[in-house]
Every structure is written in C-alpha cells, then in structure tokens.
Design a protein around this motif. Structure first.
Motif, short mmCIF file in Angstrom:
data_model
loop_
_atom_site.label_atom_id
_atom_site.label_comp_id
_atom_site.label_asym_id
_atom_site.label_seq_id
_atom_site.Cartn_x
_atom_site.Cartn_y
_atom_site.Cartn_z
N ALA A 40 33.89 26.69 41.27
CA ALA A 40 35.16 27.70 41.47
C ALA A 40 36.54 26.69 40.97
CB ALA A 40 35.42 27.68 43.25
N GLU A 41 37.35 27.51 40.32
CA GLU A 41 38.52 26.77 39.79
C GLU A 41 39.26 25.74 40.56
OE1 GLU A 41 41.19 29.81 38.08
OE2 GLU A 41 40.25 29.87 36.27
N ALA A 42 39.33 26.02 41.87
CA ALA A 42 40.03 24.93 42.69
C ALA A 42 39.33 23.68 42.77
CB ALA A 42 40.44 25.47 44.11
N ASN A 43 37.92 23.81 43.03
CA ASN A 43 37.11 22.76 43.10
C ASN A 43 36.81 22.06 41.46
OD1 ASN A 43 36.92 23.32 45.65
ND2 ASN A 43 34.90 24.32 45.52
N HIS A 44 36.98 22.91 40.52
CA HIS A 44 36.87 22.25 39.22
C HIS A 44 37.95 21.36 39.16
CE1 HIS A 44 36.04 22.21 34.98
NE2 HIS A 44 37.45 22.71 34.55
N ALA A 45 39.31 21.55 39.40
CA ALA A 45 40.34 20.78 39.36
C ALA A 45 40.26 19.58 39.97
CB ALA A 45 41.42 21.62 39.66
N LEU A 46 39.51 19.56 41.35
CA LEU A 46 39.77 18.36 42.16
C LEU A 46 38.53 17.55 41.33
CD1 LEU A 46 39.43 20.03 45.64
CD2 LEU A 46 41.13 18.65 44.76
N VAL A 47 37.52 17.95 40.90
CA VAL A 47 36.51 17.27 40.43
C VAL A 47 36.76 16.49 38.98
CG1 VAL A 47 34.35 17.22 38.92
CG2 VAL A 47 34.41 18.50 41.17
N LEU A 48 37.65 17.11 38.32
CA LEU A 48 38.42 16.69 37.12
C LEU A 48 39.43 15.56 37.42
CD1 LEU A 48 38.94 19.52 34.76
CD2 LEU A 48 37.05 17.90 34.88
N ASP A 49 40.20 15.45 38.47
CA ASP A 49 41.16 14.85 39.19
C ASP A 49 40.39 13.74 39.58
OD1 ASP A 49 43.46 15.96 38.25
OD2 ASP A 49 43.45 16.87 40.14
N ALA A 50 39.32 13.65 40.32
CA ALA A 50 38.68 12.41 40.79
C ALA A 50 37.78 11.82 39.71
CB ALA A 50 37.59 13.22 41.63
N MET A 51 37.43 12.40 38.82
CA MET A 51 36.74 11.62 37.58
C MET A 51 37.69 10.85 36.86
SD MET A 51 34.18 14.46 36.18
CE MET A 51 34.10 13.65 34.42
N ALA A 52 38.89 11.50 36.58
CA ALA A 52 39.92 10.95 36.07
C ALA A 52 40.59 9.54 36.72
CB ALA A 52 41.22 11.64 35.57
N ALA A 53 40.62 9.74 37.97
CA ALA A 53 41.20 8.76 38.75
C ALA A 53 40.03 7.39 38.84
CB ALA A 53 41.34 9.23 40.06
N ASP A 54 38.70 7.90 38.81
CA ASP A 54 37.81 6.89 39.05
C ASP A 54 37.58 6.29 37.62
OD1 ASP A 54 36.93 7.54 41.50
OD2 ASP A 54 35.44 8.73 41.10
N ASP A 55 37.87 6.83 36.42
CA ASP A 55 37.60 6.17 35.09
C ASP A 55 38.82 5.70 34.48
OD1 ASP A 55 38.76 8.33 33.73
OD2 ASP A 55 36.80 8.98 33.19
#
Length: 450
Positions: A40-55
């Motif tokens: 779902a778009e809202a979760n997609h955004a959360l996943v991308l943000d978390a990936m960006a913060a992690d790397d």
C-alpha cells in the motif's frame, strides 16, 4: 529456455505481514525469479524511508531492495487516516485496491516489462486472487502466521454448525476448545476475528476472513511461515497448507531489506556484546500494541525491578500522554534497545516474533495484545511449554511485581530452557538441506518455474 517467472507479491498492509513475505521474496530472487513487491502506498513510503535511513542514502536513490522491485498502490485511505484502525483499513482496501492492482498489472505489461506470470498474495487479501483469475495470472496464497490460526478460520463453518459461534462470528457459549491433538487450546473469547480492535469493526474483519477463505480455492498452493514439528496437529488437519518456515534474514549471508516501516537502531549492539551470555531481558511488542501511561510505567518499573540488564524496543507511538520528564528520567537510569546475550523474550506473541524466539531457543514471557496473539500464547505456554504468560490484575494492568516475578520464574525454569532448545533444533533442521520446510520451498520454486 523457459522465460524467467515474474511474480507480484502482495502482503496484507501491516508490518507483521510485510516482513515475512519480503523474506520469502528474497529467497525467490536467489532462485532466479523476478519479484515486484506491492505495498500500500503509505507503507511503501515508510519502507523507502527506513531503507534510506539504514543505508544513509536519499529515498529516491533506490526503488529496489536487493533485486526486488518495490511498488506502491493506493489503499483508499487519506494521508491523515489511522491505519492501525483495522476496520477502517480493511474496508478501504477491500473496495479500492482491486482496481489499483489491476491497473498496476496493465501498467507493468504495457511498459514492456516481463509479463506477470504469478501472484503470491497474503491469504488475508483473498480479493487479489479474484483479480488474478480475471487477468489470467496463476496464483498462490502465502500465510505469514501459524497454521493453527489459518485452520481456525477454515473451521468457521464447522464452528457455526456446532453452535460454538453464530453466523456473525460471535461466540454463543464460553468454553475452551481444541481442533486437534497438538493444536493450541483456545477460548471462545479469544477468537482472532473478534479481537482485532473496536467491536464495531468486527463485521468488516469477519467478512474479510470469510471472503478470503472462499477465494483461497482459486490459488494453486498455500504456503505458510511455520514448520512441521511446531504444529504437527494443524498440518495433519490441513495437509494442503505447506510449511516453508521459519523464514529469516538475520544470518550473515542475508543482510537485506525486509520491509521495515521504521529504521533499525543498531547502536545497542556494542552494549549487547559486552553483556554475559543469556543475561539480557529482551522486550518487544510489535507494530500494533499500544499501552496507556499507567501500564507503560508498570512495565518500565517491572523491568527495573528485575535488576537485570534489558533491551526494550519502543516505537514512537507505543504510548500516549506519558510525561516526557518521567520518560527522560527513566532513560537516564537504564540503557535500552537487539542479539546473543538475550535470556528471555517479553513478547506480544506475534507470529514473526514467536518464530524468531523459537529459532533462537529463547524462553518467552507472553503478553498478547490482539488477533492471533492469544492463540500463539497458547502454543507457547500450553503446547510447547516454552514460556509463561503474564496475568493482568482485576483492573487489567500487569503490575511491576507480576512482570519481575514471572521473568525470574521463566529464567529459573530448566525445563523451559530444555524444551526451547529442542524446538530450536527442530526449527533449524526444517530449513536445512533435506528438511521438510526446505523441501517444500524447493517444490514451490519448481511450481513457479513450471
């Protein structure tokens, strides 16, 4: 040469469903299968943000998670809507996501991408199997929870016929029942579809369960994140549910993004490395559990009362209305946050957490919150005898004395430690070469490539 299979993977839009399907997707990519992961778009955004913060990279730098193409579709809710309100979430995505999923498939194929050959949908997203049939796409169900939980939903017609529940899913009598030997005893007040939030949401949740169970027959396969030795009774009752778990990604060769909604804080590892083996009480309550300030304080003080080092994962929205001054003072007294030094797992009993604890041979202190967590607690305490449960007082609050006392009982019970060790070894055998889950996964890959 056969074309590379192109799979759409669609989880139910909640953290506990996204992670295991992402873990499965990584394994499919390793076997040469192309995967588009549809959040779902809202979760997609959360996943991308978390990936960006992690790397440490910018969010726009990657729409892929180590070979998995990440895609978002609208769930029908507005930006400010509460996606932890399961009734509202289920109602919205059931009405809006089928059309968006259909458009996504058309868009992927029109852009010259590989034709979608398979849909792997969370069993709770049964409507997606209807979309797949309409579009001529082969489909499989993935179930991220226990086989016992899925079996309990499959038995709804029988429960109605036996007079245990009415046609709307509510219990007609108060009793504890068991579907088969080796399955967890369950009280009628703890049925998952009646414990998913506010009572007014129950009809929406129950209808989703009914619709998904009817649609499952459209799928060629049902795979499950469990293993035979953990649930022999359930798999004997429903041999068409194929266990391929426990799925995991924390071994060294698989440090890959798994769809976390929040960035991981790894600063605690150095602290954990300095702790003796099996000395730390690990506390985590998943993505939905919310405590009122009173219960939050009792939990905090109970951990302090144990006199043991502890690691406590606290989401930003874990509690509301707590005094910042109190929380700051508590943080200064203790060092909080995950590893090998863990002696005991204070858990909400989500299935992902349960499988992680089992695979690592960690005793449990169970504190379930909603849906299937009560059934998982029953597995842990009544069937596997791998832990104990907290007992709330008459006011519903688990006191600091109850928590600290139960922690000591769990840690002092050699029988529990022995049993979790046996369960751990069985879990590891199942996913090793020649194990039952390993064999089922290989058959599933062959099916997708066939």
């Amino acid at each position: 040469m056969a074309a590379v299979p192109h799979v759409l993977a669609l989880p139910f839009p909640a953290q506990g469903h996204v992670i295991p399907l992402m873990q499965l997707s990584h394994r499919l990519v390793e076997h040469g299968i192309e995967v588009a992961f549809v959040n779902a778009e809202a979760n997609h955004a959360l996943v991308l943000d978390a990936m960006a913060a992690d790397d440490g990279a910018g969010r726009s730098s990657s729409l892929d998670a180590d070979g998995i193409h990440l895609v978002g579709v609208p769930d029908g809710l507005a930006d400010g809507d509460d996606r932890k309100d399961l009734g509202k979430l289920v109602d919205a995505f059931s009405r809006h996501m089928p059309g968006h999923l259909e458009e996504l498939v058309e868009r992927i194929e029109a852009s010259g991408g590989t034709k979608i050959s398979w849909l792997i949908a969370d069993e709770a997203m049964g409507w997606a199997l209807e979309v797949a049939k309409k579009l001529g796409i082969r489909s499989a169900c993935f179930w991220p929870g226990s086989a016992a939980f899925l079996a309990s939903t499959f038995r709804i017609p029988q429960l109605i016929q036996d007079g245990v529940i009415d046609e709307k899913g509510w219990p007609k009598r108060q009793e504890t029942f068991q579907f088969a030997v080796g399955m967890p005893p369950l009280h009628t007040s703890r049925l998952s579809w009646n414990n998913a939030g506010a009572p007014e949401n129950q009809p929406t949740i129950f209808q989703l369960v009914i619709r998904s169970n009817e649609a499952k027959d459209l799928a060629e396969n049902i795979i499950c994140n469990s293993f035979v030795d953990a649930e022999p009774g359930a798999f004997e009752l429903y041999p068409n549910i194929l266990p391929i778990g426990p799925l995991f990604t924390d071994d060294l060769q698989l440090k890959k993004p798994v769809g976390q909604f929040l960035p991981e804080d790894t600063r605690c590892l150095e602290w954990l490395d300095a702790q003796p083996d099996r000395s730390v009480v690990y506390v985590a309550f998943g993505s939905f559990t919310v405590f009122d300030p009173c219960q939050f304080e009792e939990l905090a003080l109970g951990l302090e009362l144990t006199g043991r080092p502890f690691l406590w994962v606290v989401r930003p929205d874990f509690t509301a209305g707590l005094s910042k001054a109190w929380l700051d003072a508590f943080r200064h007294r203790q060092r909080v946050l995950a590893h090998r030094a863990v002696a005991c797992f204070v858990s909400h009993c989500g299935w992902n957490s349960t499988m992680e604890g089992v695979r690592n041979g960690v005793p449990f202190l169970c504190w379930p919150y909603f849906t299937d967590q009560f059934q998982n607690e029953s597995y842990i305490c009544n069937v596997w005898k791998a832990g104990l449960a907290v007992a709330p007082g008459a006011d519903g609050v688990v006191t600091k004395e109850e928590l600290s006392g139960k922690v000591e009982r769990v840690l002092g019970d050699d029988g529990i430690r022995e049993r979790v060790g046996v369960l751990r070894d069985a879990a590891r055998r199942s996913v090793a070469e020649g194990g039952s889950s390993h064999g089922n996964f290989k058959k599933f890959v062959e099916l997708l490539k066939g």
